[in-house]
Design an enzyme around this catalytic site. Structure first.
Site, PDB file in Angstrom:
ATOM      1  N   GLU A 286      38.795  29.465  50.297  1.00 22.17           N
ATOM      2  CA  GLU A 286      39.946  29.695  51.166  1.00 22.17           C
ATOM      3  C   GLU A 286      40.543  31.086  50.945  1.00 22.17           C
ATOM      4  O   GLU A 286      41.148  31.662  51.848  1.00 22.17           O
ATOM      5  CB  GLU A 286      41.015  28.607  50.932  1.00 22.17           C
ATOM      6  CG  GLU A 286      41.797  28.275  52.181  1.00 22.17           C
ATOM      7  CD  GLU A 286      42.740  27.085  52.031  1.00 22.17           C
ATOM      8  OE1 GLU A 286      43.118  26.748  50.888  1.00 22.17           O
ATOM      9  OE2 GLU A 286      43.117  26.509  53.059  1.00 22.17           O
TER      10      GLU A 286
ATOM     11  N   HIS B 147      18.165  16.724  40.031  1.00 21.59           N
ATOM     12  CA  HIS B 147      17.220  15.806  40.684  1.00 21.59           C
ATOM     13  C   HIS B 147      17.438  15.789  42.190  1.00 21.59           C
ATOM     14  O   HIS B 147      16.969  14.886  42.880  1.00 21.59           O
ATOM     15  CB  HIS B 147      17.384  14.396  40.098  1.00 21.59           C
ATOM     16  CG  HIS B 147      17.084  14.354  38.628  1.00 21.59           C
ATOM     17  ND1 HIS B 147      15.871  13.947  38.124  1.00 21.59           N
ATOM     18  CD2 HIS B 147      17.824  14.728  37.557  1.00 21.59           C
ATOM     19  CE1 HIS B 147      15.891  14.048  36.806  1.00 21.59           C
ATOM     20  NE2 HIS B 147      17.066  14.519  36.430  1.00 21.59           N
TER      21      HIS B 147
ATOM     22  N   LYS C 170      43.138  23.319  63.962  1.00 24.48           N
ATOM     23  CA  LYS C 170      44.431  22.621  64.074  1.00 24.48           C
ATOM     24  C   LYS C 170      45.007  22.781  65.473  1.00 24.48           C
ATOM     25  O   LYS C 170      45.626  21.865  66.011  1.00 24.48           O
ATOM     26  CB  LYS C 170      45.442  23.164  63.052  1.00 24.48           C
ATOM     27  CG  LYS C 170      45.178  22.723  61.629  1.00 24.48           C
ATOM     28  CD  LYS C 170      46.311  23.210  60.738  1.00 24.48           C
ATOM     29  CE  LYS C 170      45.990  23.078  59.271  1.00 24.48           C
ATOM     30  NZ  LYS C 170      46.951  23.762  58.418  1.00 24.48           N
TER      31      LYS C 170
HETATM   32  O1  PA5 Z   1      45.965  26.718  49.507  1.00 28.22           O
HETATM   33  C1  PA5 Z   1      46.517  26.497  50.562  1.00 28.22           C
HETATM   34  O2  PA5 Z   1      47.418  27.226  51.009  1.00 28.22           O
HETATM   35  C2  PA5 Z   1      46.148  25.289  51.389  1.00 28.22           C
HETATM   36  O3  PA5 Z   1      45.011  24.674  50.890  1.00 28.22           O
HETATM   37  C3  PA5 Z   1      47.309  24.302  51.418  1.00 28.22           C
HETATM   38  O4  PA5 Z   1      47.611  23.948  50.100  1.00 28.22           O
HETATM   39  C4  PA5 Z   1      46.965  23.060  52.209  1.00 28.22           C
HETATM   40  O5  PA5 Z   1      46.599  23.413  53.517  1.00 28.22           O
HETATM   41  C5  PA5 Z   1      48.156  22.095  52.270  1.00 28.22           C
HETATM   42  O6  PA5 Z   1      49.283  22.727  52.769  1.00 28.22           O
HETATM   43  P1  PA5 Z   1      50.720  22.070  52.693  1.00 28.22           P
HETATM   44  O7  PA5 Z   1      51.157  22.017  51.274  1.00 28.22           O
HETATM   45  O8  PA5 Z   1      51.624  22.950  53.510  1.00 28.22           O
HETATM   46  O9  PA5 Z   1      50.587  20.671  53.257  1.00 28.22           O
END
Ligand code: PA5
Length: 429
Positions: A281, A302, A415
């Site tokens: 990410e 495996h 989204k």
């Molecule tokens: O690292 C990040 O920013 C994302 O993975 C968020 O943690 C994830 O999308 C969840 O977001 P939120 O805490 O706003 O629900």
């Protein structure tokens, strides 16, 4: 002096030219200095860097007191959250396996009806339930709808007033989650404004569920501090995180498309998922970056082991190894002629280590660069060191790659369609 985490690498059919790493470390040294100094352009995302801004002694005292309250009343604690909101606490709890706390259950990380129904059924088997909904801005669908289902479950089971005593939420002060907590008398914990989800291990987000589970969060935070001290003082050429960041970027530049985090302790499986999220990410943008994948060995030898040995040469590996696994099992003698007498009396820990070395040898001979990040043991302190090491290295690696470590614009695209199709007010694909 306690044993330290080390990083070494084998590059048998060299991908790197002699001196290439050293030259890259020299070139990247200014990045290390800028990161240590605190970059103005990322000021809004650097609340985790000092450790103490979010996990100072006072905050730990508070979290431990709240955790003691929960531990005194609950036999099940549900962590509602997704992505950075649940990965770190799940990684630590699954790796450290504290024994004397409530069962920790995970929710808000799926939209599966079957999984949600299964969780509700499982909760019926517990006497006393407490929940914590973790969401930075409380617009994420999975934790949002799971929280509503679990609030309804608690209210039905305990009544509205008692349910409120059992509800924690962790969010940004001033957010709609904060308002919900105020209106309904839920306990509100802080998701620091200056920390993004995947960097939130050393905040209420990661530490509170860990403390409820019985993880020694003081030791874990001390591990983070100690690793910070190390990474802020080691010069560029020897800096553990900069070396890792430069190596992985060099292998990427030499055509390797994937980094595989390989480990031989299955309890690191959820830690590897945390690692995958942190790097994927943070780095995967602008048409660039290594794709991070994980292998839980020896089981995956495996399966994907065949591909690694003879399939497309697209990956290099980082072996996360543990010098002292903290357990022993000797193979008993047996007169049944099962063909394993050559191992009688040998310990699983020794056999596992030999399997790991053999894997590195075979993969390295194939031309796969093999890094080894070796930790002395797996305890709360070391987990803290590992968390901080990888976060800091991820930040550096993004800088070396030339991408913003702290945003994730790509996750918004699906989204848009999903919210539009679900009829969310104001949603446009
Ligand atoms: O690292 C990040 O920013 C994302 O993975 C968020 O943690 C994830 O999308 C969840 O977001 P939120 O805490 O706003 O629900």
């Amino acid at each position: 002096m306690a044993e330290r985490i080390t990083l070494s690498y084998t590059d048998s059919r060299p991908a790197l030219a002699p001196g290439e790493l050293e030259a890259r470390l020299k070139a990247a040294a200014p990045i290390l200095e800028e990161v240590k100094a605190g970059e103005e352009r990322y000021a809004g995302s650097l609340g985790w860097l000092s450790v103490d801004e979010c996990a100072g002694e006072e905050r730990l005292d508070f979290l431990l007191a709240e955790a003691a309250r929960v531990r005194g009343m609950a036999d099940a604690f549900v962590v509602i959250g997704i992505g950075g909101s649940n990965q770190a606490s799940r990684a630590a709890v699954k790796a450290l396996r504290p024994k004397d706390g409530p069962a920790i259950l995970w929710a808000g990380n799926t939209i599966s009806a079957a999984e949600t129904r299964r969780l509700l059924g499982e909760l019926d088997g517990y006497r006393s339930i407490v929940i914590d909904c973790i969401a930075k801005n409380f617009e994420t669908l999975e934790p949002g709808i799971a929280f509503r289902v679990l609030r309804a479950y608690l209210e039905e089971r305990y009544g509205v007033e008692e349910a409120a005593r059992r509800i924690y939420a962790t969010g940004t002060p001033g957010s709609s989650l904060d308002a919900l907590c105020r209106e309904n008398g839920y306990t509100f914990l802080t998701f620091p404004e200056r920390v993004g989800g995947r960097y939130s291990v050393g905040t209420d987000v990661g530490l509170f569920p860990m403390a409820v589970a019985g993880v020694d969060v003081r030791a874990l935070v001390q591990g983070m501090r100690d690793m910070r001290g190390r990474l802020f003082s080691e010069p560029a050429q020897d800096n553990l995180a900069l070396r890792y960041a430069c190596l992985r970027n060099l292998f990427y530049e030499h055509g390797y498309a994937l980094e595989m985090l390989a480990f031989f302790e299955p309890r690191l499986s959820y830690f590897s998922r945390w690692w995958v999220q942190a790097f994927a990410e943070s780095e995967g943008k602008e048409g660039k970056a290594l794709y991070p994948v994980a292998a839980c060995n020896s089981e995956d030898l495996h399966a994907t082991g065949q591909f690694i040995q003879q399939g497309s040469p697209i990956l290099f590996e980082t072996f996360l190894t543990v010098a002292d696994p903290g357990a022993s099992v000797a193979l008993p003698a047996d007169r049944k002629g099962d063909g394993f007498d050559y191992l009688t009396g040998r310990d699983f820990r020794e056999i596992n280590d030999i399997a790991c070395r053999a894997t590195m040898q075979a993969h390295a001979e194939r031309g796969i660069p093999c890094l080894e990040l070796r930790v002395p043991k797996l305890d709360a302190h070391t987990m803290g060191e590992l968390f901080y090491f990888f976060l800091f290295a991820c930040y550096l690696s993004c800088r070396v790659l030339g991408v913003n470590p702290f945003d994730q614009p790509g996750v918004e695209n699906y989204k848009g369609y999903m919210f539009k199709n679900l009829g969310k007010p104001g949603a446009n694909a």
